[in-house]
Enzyme design. Structure first.
Site, PDB file in Angstrom:
ATOM      1  N   LEU A  51      -8.336  -4.769  -6.378  1.00 56.75           N
ATOM      2  CA  LEU A  51      -7.588  -3.582  -5.975  1.00 56.75           C
ATOM      3  C   LEU A  51      -6.687  -3.210  -7.144  1.00 56.75           C
ATOM      4  O   LEU A  51      -6.026  -4.070  -7.725  1.00 56.75           O
ATOM      5  CB  LEU A  51      -6.719  -3.883  -4.746  1.00 56.75           C
ATOM      6  CG  LEU A  51      -7.273  -3.599  -3.352  1.00 56.75           C
ATOM      7  CD1 LEU A  51      -6.217  -3.954  -2.306  1.00 56.75           C
ATOM      8  CD2 LEU A  51      -7.694  -2.159  -3.182  1.00 56.75           C
ATOM      9  N   ASP A  52      -6.621  -1.932  -7.480  1.00 60.11           N
ATOM     10  CA  ASP A  52      -5.742  -1.478  -8.553  1.00 60.11           C
ATOM     11  C   ASP A  52      -4.291  -1.862  -8.255  1.00 60.11           C
ATOM     12  O   ASP A  52      -3.893  -1.931  -7.088  1.00 60.11           O
ATOM     13  CB  ASP A  52      -5.809   0.042  -8.700  1.00 60.11           C
ATOM     14  CG  ASP A  52      -7.130   0.505  -9.292  1.00 60.11           C
ATOM     15  OD1 ASP A  52      -7.840  -0.335  -9.851  1.00 60.11           O
ATOM     16  OD2 ASP A  52      -7.427   1.708  -9.178  1.00 60.11           O
ATOM     17  N   PRO A  53      -3.472  -2.081  -9.300  1.00 63.52           N
ATOM     18  CA  PRO A  53      -2.044  -2.339  -9.064  1.00 63.52           C
ATOM     19  C   PRO A  53      -1.370  -1.255  -8.231  1.00 63.52           C
ATOM     20  O   PRO A  53      -0.441  -1.543  -7.467  1.00 63.52           O
ATOM     21  CB  PRO A  53      -1.458  -2.402 -10.476  1.00 63.52           C
ATOM     22  CG  PRO A  53      -2.597  -2.899 -11.313  1.00 63.52           C
ATOM     23  CD  PRO A  53      -3.824  -2.254 -10.724  1.00 63.52           C
ATOM     24  N   LEU A  54      -1.826   0.010  -8.345  1.00 63.74           N
ATOM     25  CA  LEU A  54      -1.214   1.095  -7.574  1.00 63.74           C
ATOM     26  C   LEU A  54      -1.733   1.169  -6.140  1.00 63.74           C
ATOM     27  O   LEU A  54      -1.299   2.030  -5.376  1.00 63.74           O
ATOM     28  CB  LEU A  54      -1.453   2.440  -8.269  1.00 63.74           C
ATOM     29  CG  LEU A  54      -0.638   2.679  -9.544  1.00 63.74           C
ATOM     30  CD1 LEU A  54      -0.934   4.064 -10.109  1.00 63.74           C
ATOM     31  CD2 LEU A  54       0.858   2.547  -9.269  1.00 63.74           C
ATOM     32  N   ALA A  55      -2.660   0.286  -5.783  1.00 62.33           N
ATOM     33  CA  ALA A  55      -3.197   0.253  -4.420  1.00 62.33           C
ATOM     34  C   ALA A  55      -2.578  -0.891  -3.639  1.00 62.33           C
ATOM     35  O   ALA A  55      -2.180  -1.918  -4.205  1.00 62.33           O
ATOM     36  CB  ALA A  55      -4.713   0.104  -4.451  1.00 62.33           C
TER      37      ALA A  55
END
Length: 334
Positions: A51-55
C-alpha cells in the site's frame, strides 16, 4: 564523556498467524510490517502486497507459517475508496507530486448521467498504463527511480478488471469539485491511474487526494487493528490479535485426513480418496486437528502444493489458545 547504555537485543520467537493491520498514513507497507514484527518479537514476517504511504486500510501481515500462503492475497480482488480532486493533474497522480496542469471544472457538466456513462466506461476489463511512480521494474530498476531522475520510459499497457465501480460527486479541500470512487478490482490495478483516467474522461483531469483499502480477498477493514491499539497492549494480548494461518485460505475446500494419511501427506506424498477435482484445497489432520498445508485434487489424487513443517504445526498447536484457532470456520468438507 557520558557512556551510552548498551542496546538491548530483542529476543525473537516463533510466531504464526495473520495480523490484520489498518495501515496508518505515511507508513510504507514494509515500515508497518517491521514495526509490528518488532512489537511481536516475531522471527519471520511478510506482507501481502504493498500500500502506498499515502494510503491507509487493510494490510494483512503474515507471521511464521502464514508467510507460505501470503501470495494468495496478492492475487485476490481488492476494494478501495478514493477521492479524486478534479481540475488538477500531478506528476505522481496523487497529492505528493508537482502540479502539471490546472483546468477549469464546470460542475454543470458533472451530471449523474455523465458520471454513470464514465462509470460504465471503466467497469469490466480495461487497460492501464502503469504510472512512472511505481515499483514496477524496467531493466532491473524500479520505475520510480527513473521518474526521480527525470527520465520517462515506455510502459506497455496492462489488462486489469474492474469488478465494481461507483462514482459520486463530492467536495474536497476548499470546496473543490471531486469524485468519490468506490472500486473493487483485480490484482495489478493502479487506483491512482484509474483516478487520472476518470478525470481525463470527464475532460478536466484529476489526481488522488485520499486512498483507503477497505477489503482484500474478503478480509475487511472492520476486522483490522491500528498500530496504536497494538502498542497499547502487553505481549500476550498482542499475540491474541493474531488470526489463524487458515484465515488466508477462505474459499479453499477442506480435506481432513486420518493419522496415517496425514503423516504421509505431510512428507509430500500424494493420497488417494473419494474427492472430486478441486484446484485449491486446505488439508487438515484429524487428530490433533491442525492445518497441514494446501494442495489440489486431480482424478482422485490429493496432491501437496505447500506444506507446513512438523515444527511449525507443533508450535501452532502449543500456542493455539492465544492464537484464536477457530475450528469451525472452514469445515466445508469435500
Amino acid at each position: 564523556m557520558t557512556e551510552r547504555a548498551p542496546r538491548v537485543r530483542v529476543q525473537r520467537r516463533p510466531v504464526h498467524g495473520v495480523l490484520l493491520l489498518d495501515k496508518p498514513l505515511g507508513f510504507s507497507s514494509n515500515d508497518a510490517l517491521q514495526k509490528v514484527k518488532w512489537l511481536l518479537r516475531a522471527e519471520k514476517a511478510g506482507h501481502t502486497g504493498t500500500l502506498d504511504p499515502l494510503a491507509t486500510g487493510v494490510l494483512p501481515l503474515c507471521f511464521g507459517a502464514a508467510t507460505k500462503f501470503s501470495a494468495l492475497q496478492l492475487d485476490a480482488p481488492k476494494t478501495y475508496e478514493a477521492i479524486a480532486l478534479l481540475g488538477t493533474t500531478t506528476t505522481t497522480g496523487d497529492a505528493e507530486g508537482e502540479v502539471l496542469e490546472r483546468r477549469a471544472v464546470d460542475p454543470a457538466q458533472l451530471t449523474p448521467e455523465r458520471l454513470a456513462e464514465v462509470q460504465r466506461q471503466f467497469t469490466g476489463p480495461i487497460r492501464q498504463v502503469p504510472p512512472m511512480h511505481s515499483a514496477l521494474k524496467k531493466d532491473g530498476k524500479a520505475l520510480y527511480e527513473y521518474a526521480r531522475a527525470g527520465v520517462e520510459v515506455e510502459r506497455p499497457a496492462r489488462d486489469v478488471t474492474i469488478h465494481a465501480l461507483n462514482l459520486a460527486l463530492t467536495l474536497a479541500g476548499q470546496a473543490q469539485a471531486a469524485i468519490k470512487i468506490t472500486v473493487t478490482c483485480s490484482k495489478g490495478t493502479y487506483i491512482r491511474t484509474l483516478g487520472e483516467d476518470i478525470g481525463g474522461a470527464l475532460g478536466c483531469g484529476a489526481h488522488l487526494t485520499f486512498l483507503r483499502r477497505l477489503d482484500t480477498g474478503g478480509l475487511g477493514v472492520e476486522r483490522c487493528v491500528t498500530l496504536a491499539q497494538i502498542e497499547a497492549l502487553d505481549e500476550d494480548a498482542r499475540l491474541g490479535l493474531l488470526q489463524p494461518v487458515q484465515t488466508l485460505l477462505a474459499g479453499h475446500v477442506v480435506v481432513t485426513l486420518g493419522e496415517q494419511d496425514a503423516g504421509r501427506f505431510l512428507s509430500g506424498m500424494r493420497r488417494r480418496g473419494p474427492w472430486p477435482d478441486a484446484g485449491a484445497v486446505a488439508v487438515y489432520g484429524e487428530r490433533p486437528h491442525a492445518l497441514l498445508g494446501v494442495g489440489h485434487v486431480l482424478q482422485g489424487e490429493l496432491i501437496p502444493d505447500r506444506l507446513l513443517s512438523p515444527l511449525e504445526i507443533q508450535q501452532i498447536l502449543q500456542g493455539a489458545p492465544r492464537a484464536h484457532i477457530e475450528r469451525g470456520t472452514l469445515e466445508t468438507t469435500l
